[in-house]
Design a protein around this motif. Structure first.
Motif, PDB file in Angstrom:
ATOM      1  N   SER A 503      47.259  35.293  33.846  1.00 12.71           N
ATOM      2  CA  SER A 503      46.863  36.299  35.152  1.00 12.71           C
ATOM      3  C   SER A 503      48.157  36.889  36.508  1.00 12.71           C
ATOM      4  O   SER A 503      48.999  36.128  36.109  1.00 12.71           O
ATOM      5  N   GLN A 522      51.068  45.497  33.079  1.00 12.04           N
ATOM      6  CA  GLN A 522      49.156  44.104  33.662  1.00 12.04           C
ATOM      7  C   GLN A 522      49.581  43.188  32.606  1.00 12.04           C
ATOM      8  O   GLN A 522      48.629  42.335  32.141  1.00 12.04           O
ATOM      9  N   SER A 552      43.030  42.893  42.445  1.00  9.58           N
ATOM     10  CA  SER A 552      41.751  42.134  42.198  1.00  9.58           C
ATOM     11  C   SER A 552      42.344  42.195  40.749  1.00  9.58           C
ATOM     12  O   SER A 552      42.032  42.734  39.947  1.00  9.58           O
ATOM     13  N   THR A 553      41.479  41.065  39.602  1.00 13.31           N
ATOM     14  CA  THR A 553      40.168  40.595  39.223  1.00 13.31           C
ATOM     15  C   THR A 553      39.424  40.897  38.305  1.00 13.31           C
ATOM     16  O   THR A 553      38.245  40.612  39.579  1.00 13.31           O
ATOM     17  N   ALA A 554      38.411  40.937  37.244  1.00 16.98           N
ATOM     18  CA  ALA A 554      37.466  41.193  37.146  1.00 16.98           C
ATOM     19  C   ALA A 554      37.046  40.436  37.326  1.00 16.98           C
ATOM     20  O   ALA A 554      37.231  38.630  37.001  1.00 16.98           O
ATOM     21  N   PRO A 555      34.928  40.034  37.925  1.00 12.28           N
ATOM     22  CA  PRO A 555      34.169  38.682  37.657  1.00 12.28           C
ATOM     23  C   PRO A 555      34.252  38.111  36.168  1.00 12.28           C
ATOM     24  O   PRO A 555      34.717  38.888  35.969  1.00 12.28           O
ATOM     25  N   GLU A 557      32.380  36.330  33.753  1.00 12.12           N
ATOM     26  CA  GLU A 557      30.888  36.067  33.485  1.00 12.12           C
ATOM     27  C   GLU A 557      30.759  35.157  33.429  1.00 12.12           C
ATOM     28  O   GLU A 557      31.301  33.468  32.361  1.00 12.12           O
ATOM     29  N   TYR A 744      29.918  36.305  27.574  1.00 14.85           N
ATOM     30  CA  TYR A 744      31.040  36.733  28.057  1.00 14.85           C
ATOM     31  C   TYR A 744      31.978  34.933  27.865  1.00 14.85           C
ATOM     32  O   TYR A 744      31.620  34.171  28.393  1.00 14.85           O
ATOM     33  N   GLY A 747      36.426  35.793  29.278  1.00 20.85           N
ATOM     34  CA  GLY A 747      37.096  36.768  29.828  1.00 20.85           C
ATOM     35  C   GLY A 747      36.807  38.031  28.644  1.00 20.85           C
ATOM     36  O   GLY A 747      36.769  39.112  28.864  1.00 20.85           O
ATOM     37  N   GLN A 749      33.991  39.774  26.247  1.00 22.74           N
ATOM     38  CA  GLN A 749      32.377  39.559  25.834  1.00 22.74           C
ATOM     39  C   GLN A 749      32.525  38.952  24.421  1.00 22.74           C
ATOM     40  O   GLN A 749      32.717  39.872  23.060  1.00 22.74           O
TER      41      GLN A 749
END
Length: 792
Positions: A503, A522, A552-555, A557, A744, A747, A749
């Motif tokens: 990250s 990224q 910001s990063t994706a929440p 799951e 998830y 991170g 799916q």
């Protein structure tokens, strides 16, 4: 009592502010893995402890026990050539007869490798306690020993495990080792048309342990017309302190390259040999730390050159620790050129004490190189020095002042496994500044990467290079590649592995000068050789560790986990950094560490004897504090589903309910998502499912009644071809049902796994299959045979 007062006043280091910050720990620890390093070793060959980098040939020339290798410098697992160099049977028998071990001591250990010119190298080995040197060439892809063996005494140690050092300066070999079999006659020697050596006297060398030597081009841009110097680093028993036992101190000494010895006094001896104590004081009171290795960071302007040194404690206490100190060449030179000398005096019943010399010094200054001032006085070389100057330096080689580190304290203080070797790389970061990155080997086969930011030592990572925890015996650095040698093999690894940071926050907080977060792609990438060109696309903050620029990063799951009543449940959570603190929240509230029901560690959380009250949402977060800022990251979320407690409910109803749910999901019917507080609403939802199950059971019963009537002839069998036997439930075939959903993991799916209740007499097995060619990921649930008819 006087001895203790002197020792306490001179050697015990005083605690100073900020000392506790020196005890750094690595931010990341990389365990041993075969895939992140390149290794070379040969069966039956040991002690890979001598290296020579031949950039012009693309080789890493490696000296081991009774063998010399030419390895590809880009991939050391490729051995281009090997030349054996074994001892003769006669030499081995002679060595054994002197009490040495035939398979350990009485072998030929290659201890010295130097480049003479483009085609010739000089190599020396212990040769069964009979040091021997030879010349070696590399042509047509083959190494070859020339067979011109020379006596290696004074160049190479007799004992294969005794430390020594050497350097080749303008075809002249400077070496520091011992001259005899017992190792009791130490010497610093130069082999040249004017061979010189030290005086065999305790005030010159007192049981030394030689570590390192190198040349500094001090004649360049010198207004005084000074000479180049060769600096030696070693430890020895101190002669200047009165102590009840031998006290070891660290030293730095130097000689002038143009020294030719004296005319009558100090014939064929150094006239410029001076030594002084090297100080690396630690916060806690302790005995002086002992030098283990040195690396010379050269600069175009020699006055900016720096010596980095590794020290270890000599205390017998169990608290073993190491330190790294850095010294300016100018500070060392200043002590020798302008410092006070020590002298011996006889006091109290003929005891010898060493005190500072306050008398008048001879002219020219003792130990000084032949400079413009000496030449103006008619002294053109050391052979012209007056006897008074030579006699003084013969009796007073020790300086009174000690050399202090640049920062006045260690750059790094590390407890635990002792540090053994180090190399330093000068890295230019996108901010335009240069940072010295230290690679430090340890006694348990690891390498630590560390850098000092304005007095703050930051250990970026620790990488375990050798599976067998062998001490690092040699380190070399070349073109972004690190080479480490030990008794068991040699390892090559890149100086940076930016892909370890997944990250932006992790990449920036690593504060690695080699790495930066590339906004365009990224990912954490290697800083290009010209970082200014891509400065706007890189996010890096070395001194401040400021990650606020990161997007910001994706929440995260949630992951669904089944709660089995009475069992111990482990929820995994691995922080990105050893410097981060891990916290857990349960149902939105912090989970207390003092609760005996939980065990919280860096691996995750363990819930003991799970009960219905433990069902709910668990959130794992890490908090890393850098320069007064807290960076919080959510690492994992677990939804812990309670297992069904309705044991008295008809088991077939429960099974059919699961099948019905799987069928509706696979058919595309909407399944309402469970809220975070789903454990509270679970009973009402089950009632709805049971009602559907009852309807399904009634439908099945009606179908069975119809079939029975057909069989008995109560209804005309116009739709049947004949009698058919009905199989008992015991012989029902296995049925497969498809289930799709979303979950998830880390991170990514994946398929969703519902909380499945399994009871005695009924076994439901779940298999997971990922289909990547455009198909939908599916779960296959298999209902196995029901073993008791009474359960229907």
């Amino acid at each position: 009592m006087y001895s203790l007062i002197v020792l306490h006043g001179i050697f015990l280091a005083c605690a100073y502010s900020g000392g506790s910050n020196l005890n750094s720990i690595p931010r990341k620890i990389i365990q041993y893995e075969d895939d992140h390093v390149i290794m070379f070793k040969e069966e039956g060959v040991w002690n890979y402890s001598t290296m020579l980098i031949r950039e012009d040939l693309g080789l890493l020339v490696l000296g081991a026990r009774e063998a010399i290798y030419a390895l590809d410098i880009n991939d050391i697992s490729v051995a281009k050539s090997k030349v054996p160099w074994k001892v003769t049977e006669e030499k081995q028998k002679e060595c054994t007869s002197k009490g040495k071990h035939p398979d350990i001591d009485c072998r030929n250990y290659v201890r010295m490798l130097h480049q003479m010119n483009d085609s010739l190298m000089y190599v020396c080995g212990t040769n069964a306690f009979s040091p021997t040197c030879d010349y070696i060439t590399y042509s047509d892809g083959q190494l070859k020993l020339e067979g011109k063996q020379e006596d290696g005494r004074g160049k190479c140690p007799f004992d294969p495990f005794q430390r020594s050092s050497s350097v080749m300066v303008d075809q002249d070999l400077y070496s520091a080792t011992t001259l005899n079999f017992l190792g009791s006659e130490p010497v610093i020697l130069r082999l040249s048309p004017f061979p010189l050596r030290t005086v065999f006297k305790s005030s010159w060398l007192n049981e030394p342990n030689f570590v390192y030597m190198d040349v500094v081009q001090e004649s360049e841009d010198s207004p005084e017309g000074d000479d180049d110097k060769v600096y030696m680093f070693f430890s020895e028993n101190a002669v200047e302190y009165d102590f009840y036992n031998k006290l070891v101190v660290s030293r730095v000494a130097r000689v002038c390259k143009g020294d030719m010895g004296g005319q009558r006094t100090l014939q064929r001896k150094w006239t410029s040999f001076l030594k002084t104590r090297l100080d690396c004081s630690v916060p806690e009171p302790s005995l002086p730390y002992i030098i283990q290795d040195v690396f010379h960071v050269r600069h175009k302007k020699w006055r900016k050159s720096v010596f980095y040194a590794v020290f270890t404690s000599q205390s017998s206490s169990t608290d073993r620790s190491s330190a790294v100190c850095a010294y300016n060449v100018t500070d060392i030179s200043e002590v020798f050129s302008r410092g006070k000398f020590k002298t011996e005096v006889t006091v109290e019943m003929s005891d010898v004490k060493w005190v500072m010399y306050n008398g008048e010094l001879p002219v020219p200054r003792p130990g000084a190189c032949i400079n413009n001032a000496a030449k103006s006085a008619g002294i053109m070389r050391s052979l012209d020095l007056p006897d008074k100057t030579l006699q003084f330096i013969r009796d007073h080689p020790l300086m009174d002042d000690a050399v202090r580190p640049i920062t006045g304290k260690p750059l790094l203080l590390k407890r635990g496994a002792l540090l053994t070797r180090l190399v330093v790389d000068d890295v230019t970061a996108p901010d335009g500044q240069s940072y010295p990155v230290m690679f430090i080997g340890t006694e348990n086969g690891c390498v630590q990467k560390a850098v000092n930011y304005d007095g703050e030592m930051h250990i970026i990572e620790e990488v375990k290079l050798f599976q067998n925890a062998a001490p690092i015996d040699v380190l070399r650095l070349h073109q972004n590649q690190l080479y480490a040698g030990s008794a068991s093999g040699v390892v090559q690894m890149p100086v940076s592995s930016c892909s370890r940071y997944f990250s932006c926050v992790d990449c920036v907080l690593a504060r690695d000068p080699y790495c930066a977060w590339d906004v365009t792609v990224q990912r954490c990438s290697r800083v290009p050789t010209s970082p200014e060109k891509s400065k706007g696309h890189l996010i890096q903050s070395l001194k401040d560790g400021d990650a606020t620029r990161c997007p910001s990063t994706a929440p995260v799951e949630p992951k669904i986990q089944t709660l089995v009543l009475g069992n111990n449940i482990r929820l995994l959570c691995h922080p990105d950094s050893n410097l981060a603190q891990v916290t857990w929240n349960f149902a939105g509230k912090p989970l207390p560490y003092s609760n005996r029901k939980y065990t919280i560690s860096n691996e995750g959380i363990l819930i003991y004897n799970a009960s219905t009250t433990d069902a709910g949402r668990y959130t794992c977060m890490s908090v890393e504090r850098v320069k007064g800022r807290d960076y919080t990251q959510t690492l994992a979320i677990y939804d812990l589903c309670e297992q069904s407690a309705a044991v008295g409910t008809d088991k077939i109803k429960t099974t059919l309910g699961i099948l019905f749910e799987s069928y509706t999901t696979s058919s595309g019917l909407h399944k309402p998502e469970e809220p975070p507080s789903y454990s509270k609403n679970l009973s009402s939802e089950r009632k709805w499912i049971v009602m559907q199950v009852v309807l399904a059971v009634l439908s099945v019963m009606m179908a069975c009644l119809l079939i029975w009537n057909l069989y008995m002839g109560h209804i005309s069998p116009f739709m049947c071809c004949g009698r058919q036997s009905i199989k008992s439930p015991r012989n029902l075939p296995e049925r497969e049902y498809m289930h799709t959903g979303n979950d998830y993991v880390d991170g990514k799916q994946q398929m969703a796994r519902p909380c499945v209740t399994t009871n005695s007499g009924l076994e439901v097995t779940s298999f997971h299959r990922n289909i990547t060619n455009g198909d939908t990921p599916t779960d296959i649930f298999i209902l196995k045979n029901i073993t008791e008819e009474s359960e229907i």
